[in-house]
Design an enzyme around this catalytic site. Structure first.
Site, PDB file in Angstrom:
ATOM      1  N   THR A   1       0.831  -1.138   0.225  1.00  0.00           N
ATOM      2  CA  THR A   1       0.062  -0.060  -0.001  1.00  0.00           C
ATOM      3  C   THR A   1       0.793   1.131  -0.101  1.00  0.00           C
ATOM      4  O   THR A   1       1.416   1.645   1.147  1.00  0.00           O
ATOM      5  CB  THR A   1      -0.860  -0.104   1.527  1.00  0.00           C
ATOM      6  OG1 THR A   1      -1.740  -1.147   1.339  1.00  0.00           O
ATOM      7  CG2 THR A   1      -1.885   1.162   1.081  1.00  0.00           C
TER       8      THR A   1
ATOM      9  N   LYS B   1      -7.081   1.106  -2.838  1.00  0.00           N
ATOM     10  CA  LYS B   1      -6.660   0.565  -2.017  1.00  0.00           C
ATOM     11  C   LYS B   1      -6.653   1.516  -0.584  1.00  0.00           C
ATOM     12  O   LYS B   1      -6.855   1.318   0.314  1.00  0.00           O
ATOM     13  CB  LYS B   1      -5.323  -0.151  -1.831  1.00  0.00           C
ATOM     14  CG  LYS B   1      -4.542  -0.715  -0.841  1.00  0.00           C
ATOM     15  CD  LYS B   1      -5.387  -1.790   0.092  1.00  0.00           C
ATOM     16  CE  LYS B   1      -4.388  -2.354   1.250  1.00  0.00           C
ATOM     17  NZ  LYS B   1      -5.435  -3.244   2.138  1.00  0.00           N
TER      18      LYS B   1
ATOM     19  N   LYS C   1      -0.006   5.587   8.660  1.00  0.00           N
ATOM     20  CA  LYS C   1       0.746   5.829   7.139  1.00  0.00           C
ATOM     21  C   LYS C   1      -0.394   5.672   6.200  1.00  0.00           C
ATOM     22  O   LYS C   1      -0.463   6.593   5.289  1.00  0.00           O
ATOM     23  CB  LYS C   1       1.759   4.726   7.094  1.00  0.00           C
ATOM     24  CG  LYS C   1       2.240   4.670   5.739  1.00  0.00           C
ATOM     25  CD  LYS C   1       1.589   3.822   4.815  1.00  0.00           C
ATOM     26  CE  LYS C   1       1.487   2.416   4.933  1.00  0.00           C
ATOM     27  NZ  LYS C   1       1.398   1.576   3.829  1.00  0.00           N
TER      28      LYS C   1
END
EC number: 1.1.1.31
Length: 298
Positions: A94, A170, A239
């Site tokens: 990701t 995503k 994140k």
């Protein structure tokens, strides 16, 4: 197929093992060699370097963040330099849409294929080969790496020929999961302080209007206060929320809930929860209402 695999964390180790189960020849590299040793016991070939993992048709990376992917791809002896012409890099990490674009251009210039293929699913889904793969890239590259997707997942969604589209989807999906965790945690804190059993409350929710995997999975973790060991660390949750905010800024799309989630994750990390599962962010409301901090239950 001859497949290199770089990154044997909670997700990567299970994905690589399923490639072996499907009959592929896997050469694995990881910074921590003991994880390679464990996979070698299942039939993988240990790679002494990143370049050693790039001798086959495909190399898959499953790494924590942009920095890690950049290092293994663009660094000395990295994927870009070592991968053969016509071979394909599959990035299941990701990462930001900007990095996905950079990777696509760099590999194209080197005569290599690139497919962004992040996945939805926790480690238990990875172990069961039940991931959902979100893929984007050139049609020929997608076709070449489809056996990888078949081995690790239950369904693949192809979103076109622009790799960054898969990463954006995503990122948006993880933002939605974090939103559910936060709102569900707030609701559980409210009813449990009034004496309602959290597990009973979850059963009611998932038997009526909220019968969805995300509520069952994360509601269960919250109800059981099961935040360690982390299937997906709180630091990674922060994140991913920051990636969503960055994408929103780039596309000029306000994401006020993402701003709230960033602060909630920062609160969790600042109060000792960095090693917990990201679902622990949903337990902050109960802590603020007088319960124990989720880190105290480890």
């Amino acid at each position: 197929m001859k497949i290199g695999f770089i990154g044997l964390g909670n997700m990567g180790a299970a994905m690589a093992a399923n490639l072996l189960t499907a009959g592929h020849e896997v050469t694995a590299y990881n910074r921590s060699p003991e994880k390679v040793t464990a996979l070698a016991a299942q039939g993988a070939h240990p790679a002494a370097s990143i370049a050693d993992a790039c001798r086959g048709d495909i190399v898959v990376t499953m790494l924590a963040n942009d920095t890690a992917v950049e290092a293994v791809t663009f660094g000395e002896g990295g994927i870009l330099a070592a991968l053969g012409e016509g071979a394909t890099h599959v990035s299941s990490s990701t990462v930001s849409t900007a990095l996905a674009q950079r990777l696509a251009h760099a590999h194209a210039d080197a005569g290599q294929g690139f497919v962004a293929a992040p996945v939805f699913g926790r480690p238990e889904a990875a172990a069961a080969a039940k991931l959902f793969v979100v893929a984007a890239g050139a049609p020929t590259a997608i076709t070449a790496v489809t056996p990888v997707f078949d081995a690790i997942g239950q369904r693949t969604f192809v979103l076109g020929d622009q790799p960054q589209a898969a990463n954006l989807v995503k990122i948006s999906g993880n933002f939605l999961i974090a939103s559910v965790i936060e709102s569900l945690g707030e609701a559980m804190a409210l009813v449990s302080k009034a004496g309602v059993d959290k597990q009973q409350y979850l059963e009611l929710l998932t038997s009526t209007l909220f019968d969805a995997p995300v509520y069952r999975t994360y509601g269960g973790l919250l109800a059981r206060e099961e935040f360690s060991p982390a299937g997906f660390a709180a630091t990674l949750g922060l994140k991913d929320v920051k990636l969503a905010l960055g994408a929103g800024e780039e596309l000029e799309v306000p994401l006020p809930v993402a701003s709230l989630l960033r602060d909630r994750f920062l609160t969790l990390l600042a109060t000792g929860g960095s090693e917990l599962d990201w679902s622990a962010v949903g337990a902050l409301s109960a802590w603020e209402a007088g319960a124990e901090h989720p880190a105290q239950n480890v």
